[in-house]
Write a protein that holds these residues in place. Structure first.
Motif, mmCIF file in Angstrom:
data_model
loop_
_atom_site.group_PDB
_atom_site.id
_atom_site.type_symbol
_atom_site.label_atom_id
_atom_site.label_comp_id
_atom_site.label_asym_id
_atom_site.label_seq_id
_atom_site.Cartn_x
_atom_site.Cartn_y
_atom_site.Cartn_z
ATOM 1 N N LYS A 4 0.944 -1.419 0.016
ATOM 2 C CA LYS A 4 0.243 0.361 -0.264
ATOM 3 C C LYS A 4 1.158 1.358 -0.082
ATOM 4 N N ARG A 5 0.413 2.219 -0.172
ATOM 5 C CA ARG A 5 1.401 3.756 -0.588
ATOM 6 C C ARG A 5 0.572 4.678 0.789
ATOM 7 N N ASN A 6 0.607 5.506 1.134
ATOM 8 C CA ASN A 6 0.206 6.288 2.536
ATOM 9 C C ASN A 6 0.596 7.206 2.382
ATOM 10 N N LYS A 7 -0.252 7.900 2.234
ATOM 11 C CA LYS A 7 -0.132 9.572 1.554
ATOM 12 C C LYS A 7 0.196 10.252 3.129
ATOM 13 N N PRO A 8 0.570 11.619 3.391
ATOM 14 C CA PRO A 8 0.960 11.799 4.914
ATOM 15 C C PRO A 8 -0.023 12.355 5.376
ATOM 16 N N GLY A 9 -0.144 12.656 5.979
ATOM 17 C CA GLY A 9 -1.192 12.268 7.253
ATOM 18 C C GLY A 9 -1.457 14.065 8.065
ATOM 19 N N LYS A 10 -2.232 14.356 8.359
ATOM 20 C CA LYS A 10 -2.851 15.788 8.856
ATOM 21 C C LYS A 10 -1.811 16.252 9.419
ATOM 22 N N HIS A 11 -1.422 15.078 11.078
ATOM 23 C CA HIS A 11 0.154 16.002 11.342
ATOM 24 C C HIS A 11 1.392 16.278 10.258
ATOM 25 N N ALA A 12 1.139 15.585 9.587
ATOM 26 C CA ALA A 12 2.138 16.063 8.548
ATOM 27 C C ALA A 12 2.884 16.956 8.316
ATOM 28 N N VAL A 13 1.874 17.913 8.781
ATOM 29 C CA VAL A 13 1.210 18.866 7.373
ATOM 30 C C VAL A 13 1.896 20.285 8.728
ATOM 31 N N SER A 14 2.761 19.681 8.871
ATOM 32 C CA SER A 14 3.758 20.354 10.147
ATOM 33 C C SER A 14 5.376 20.117 10.025
ATOM 34 N N ALA A 15 5.933 20.955 11.166
ATOM 35 C CA ALA A 15 7.478 20.872 10.787
ATOM 36 C C ALA A 15 8.157 19.209 10.396
ATOM 37 N N CYS A 16 7.172 18.245 10.788
ATOM 38 C CA CYS A 16 7.354 17.337 10.288
ATOM 39 C C CYS A 16 7.772 16.184 9.083
ATOM 40 N N LEU A 17 6.734 16.973 7.702
ATOM 41 C CA LEU A 17 7.165 16.718 6.116
ATOM 42 C C LEU A 17 8.147 18.075 5.826
ATOM 43 N N ILE A 18 8.798 18.368 6.898
ATOM 44 C CA ILE A 18 9.037 19.944 6.081
ATOM 45 C C ILE A 18 9.594 19.774 5.127
ATOM 46 N N SER A 19 10.671 19.144 4.357
ATOM 47 C CA SER A 19 11.756 18.436 3.772
ATOM 48 C C SER A 19 10.895 17.928 2.732
ATOM 49 N N TYR A 20 9.757 17.100 2.640
ATOM 50 C CA TYR A 20 8.543 16.795 1.366
ATOM 51 C C TYR A 20 8.649 17.887 1.285
ATOM 52 N N LEU A 21 7.360 18.334 2.147
ATOM 53 C CA LEU A 21 6.324 19.528 1.364
ATOM 54 C C LEU A 21 7.099 20.847 0.937
ATOM 55 N N HIS A 22 8.249 21.798 1.507
ATOM 56 C CA HIS A 22 9.110 22.515 1.560
ATOM 57 C C HIS A 22 11.158 21.714 1.252
ATOM 58 N N LEU A 80 14.995 3.487 5.131
ATOM 59 C CA LEU A 80 13.720 3.170 6.102
ATOM 60 C C LEU A 80 13.614 3.179 7.518
ATOM 61 N N LEU A 81 12.277 4.261 8.021
ATOM 62 C CA LEU A 81 11.957 5.161 9.353
ATOM 63 C C LEU A 81 11.485 3.844 10.085
ATOM 64 N N VAL A 82 12.005 4.310 11.410
ATOM 65 C CA VAL A 82 11.675 2.961 13.012
ATOM 66 C C VAL A 82 10.537 3.346 13.477
ATOM 67 N N ASP A 83 9.270 3.325 14.092
ATOM 68 C CA ASP A 83 9.458 3.736 15.649
ATOM 69 C C ASP A 83 9.261 2.992 16.337
ATOM 70 N N THR A 84 10.609 3.520 17.206
ATOM 71 C CA THR A 84 10.634 2.586 18.705
ATOM 72 C C THR A 84 10.638 3.034 19.593
ATOM 73 N N HIS A 118 5.754 -0.113 5.270
ATOM 74 C CA HIS A 118 5.250 0.159 4.649
ATOM 75 C C HIS A 118 5.368 1.267 3.538
ATOM 76 N N HIS A 119 5.029 1.284 2.361
ATOM 77 C CA HIS A 119 5.505 2.194 1.701
ATOM 78 C C HIS A 119 4.860 3.274 2.354
ATOM 79 N N THR A 120 5.444 4.430 1.770
ATOM 80 C CA THR A 120 4.840 6.000 2.169
ATOM 81 C C THR A 120 5.010 6.699 0.767
ATOM 82 N N GLU A 121 4.131 8.040 0.790
ATOM 83 C CA GLU A 121 4.450 8.729 -0.396
ATOM 84 C C GLU A 121 5.588 8.803 -1.409
#
Ligand SMILES: Nc1ncnc2c1ncn2[C@@H]1O[C@H](COP(=O)(O)OP(=O)(O)O)[C@@H](O)[C@H]1O
Ligand SMILES: [Mg+2]
Length: 219
Positions: A4-22, A80-84, A118-121
Motif C-alpha cells: 500500500k502507498r500511504n499519503k502523509p497525514g494531518k500531523h504531517a502538515v507540520s514541521a515533520c514533513l517540511i523537507s518533503y513539502l518544502h 527505512l524509518l522505524v518508530d521505536t 509500509h511504503h510511503t508516498e
C-alpha cells in the motif's frame, strides 16, 4: 512488504514533513546539512543505522528523524524509518496508516519484518511503524528478535533511521543506540538543562553508543 502507498497525514502538515513539502525551505536545508554532516562525522566508517534521540520528550526527535529520512531518500538512498518510541508512537499518524502491524508484532513473532513495513508516498522511503504496545514490547527492543529486525533492515536498505524514546529514564533507547552505527542527540535550545544534556550523553556513551552528532534544535 506491504505494498500500500500511504499519503502523509494531518500531523504531517507540520514541521515533520517540511523537507518533503518544502524541499527548498531554510529548514529543509538544515536537515540536508545534518544528513551531509553524518557522512563527514563518520570519518570513513559506514553509518547505515542512526538513532535520533534527546534527553527528554518534546525536543524534536520525531521531526528530525522524519526530515532526515526524507532528505536521505531524496538523494536516492533506500531508507527505512522505524518508530521505536513504542510507548508514544506517532509515525503511523504522520504517514496516515490506518491499521498497521508494526515493530511490536514482529518482535512478538506474529509477522515477519516485510509484512510490517509500509511504503510511503515518498519515493524510496519505507516505514516500520511501532505497532500496538503489548506485554514485553519494551523488553523485546533489546532481544534477539530485535537483532534480526536490524539485520533485515540493514540488508534491505541503505539507511535505517530510528525515531526513539528519550534517553533519560528509558533503558531501551541506550540498548538500541548501542546496536546502531551512530546516534544523533538533539537538545532544545533554552529547554534542555545542561546537566540533563550531559547525563544523556554519558548514559549513551556508557552503553557503548557512538554519538555522531549533537543538534541544537529550535535555536
Ligand atoms: N526545529 C523545529 N522548529 C519548530 N518546531 C519544531 C521543531 N522541531 C520540533 N518542533 C515541534 O515541536 C513539537 C515536538 O516535536 P517532536 O518532533 O514531536 O518531538 P519529540 O519527538 O522529541 O517528542 C512538535 O509540535 C514539532 O512540530
Ligand atoms: Mg517523538
Amino acid at each position: 512488504m506491504d505494498h500500500k502507498r500511504n499519503k502523509p497525514g494531518k500531523h504531517a502538515v507540520s514541521a515533520c514533513l517540511i523537507s518533503y513539502l518544502h524541499p527548498h525551505s531554510a529548514s529543509a536545508e538544515q536537515y540536508k546539512a545534518i544528513r551531509n554532516n553524518i557522512r563527514y562525522a563518520s570519518r570513513g566508517k559506514t553509518v547505515n543505522s542512526v538513532v535520533v534521540t534527546s534527553p527528554s520528550s518534546g525536543e524534536g526527535k520525531t521531526t528530525a528523524a522524519v526530515n532526515l529520512a526524507v532528505c536521505m531518500a531524496q538523494q536516492g538512498e533506500r531508507v527505512l524509518l522505524v518508530d521505536t518510541n513504542i510507548r508514544k508512537p506517532v509515525l503511523q499518524h504522520v504517514f496516515n496508516l490506518e491499521t498497521a502491524a508494526g515493530l511490536t508484532n514482529v518482535l512478538a513473532g506474529q509477522v515477519d519484518p516485510e509484512q510490517a513495513i509500509h511504503h510511503t508516498e515518498i519515493d524510496k522511503l519505507d516505514l516500520l511503524p511501532s505497532g500496538p504496545l503489548m506485554y514485553q514490547s519494551i523488553e523485546q527492543l533489546d532481544s534477539k528478535r530485535m537483532a534480526l529486525v536490524l539485520e533485515y533492515a540493514k540488508g534491505h536498505y541503505d539507511k535505517v533511521i530510528f525515531d526513539s524514546a528519550p534517553v533519560l529514564g528509558h533503558h531501551d533507547t541506550n540498548a538500541l543506540a548501542a546496536r546502531c552505527d551512530g546516534v544523533i542527540l538533539l537538545f532544545t535550545s533554552g529547554k534542555t538543562r545542561q546537566d540533563r544534556a550531559l547525563e544523556a550523553k554519558r548514559s549513551l556513551e556508557f552503553a557503548g553508543a557512538t554519538i555522531i552528532g549533537a543538534v541544537l534544535n529550535r535555536s
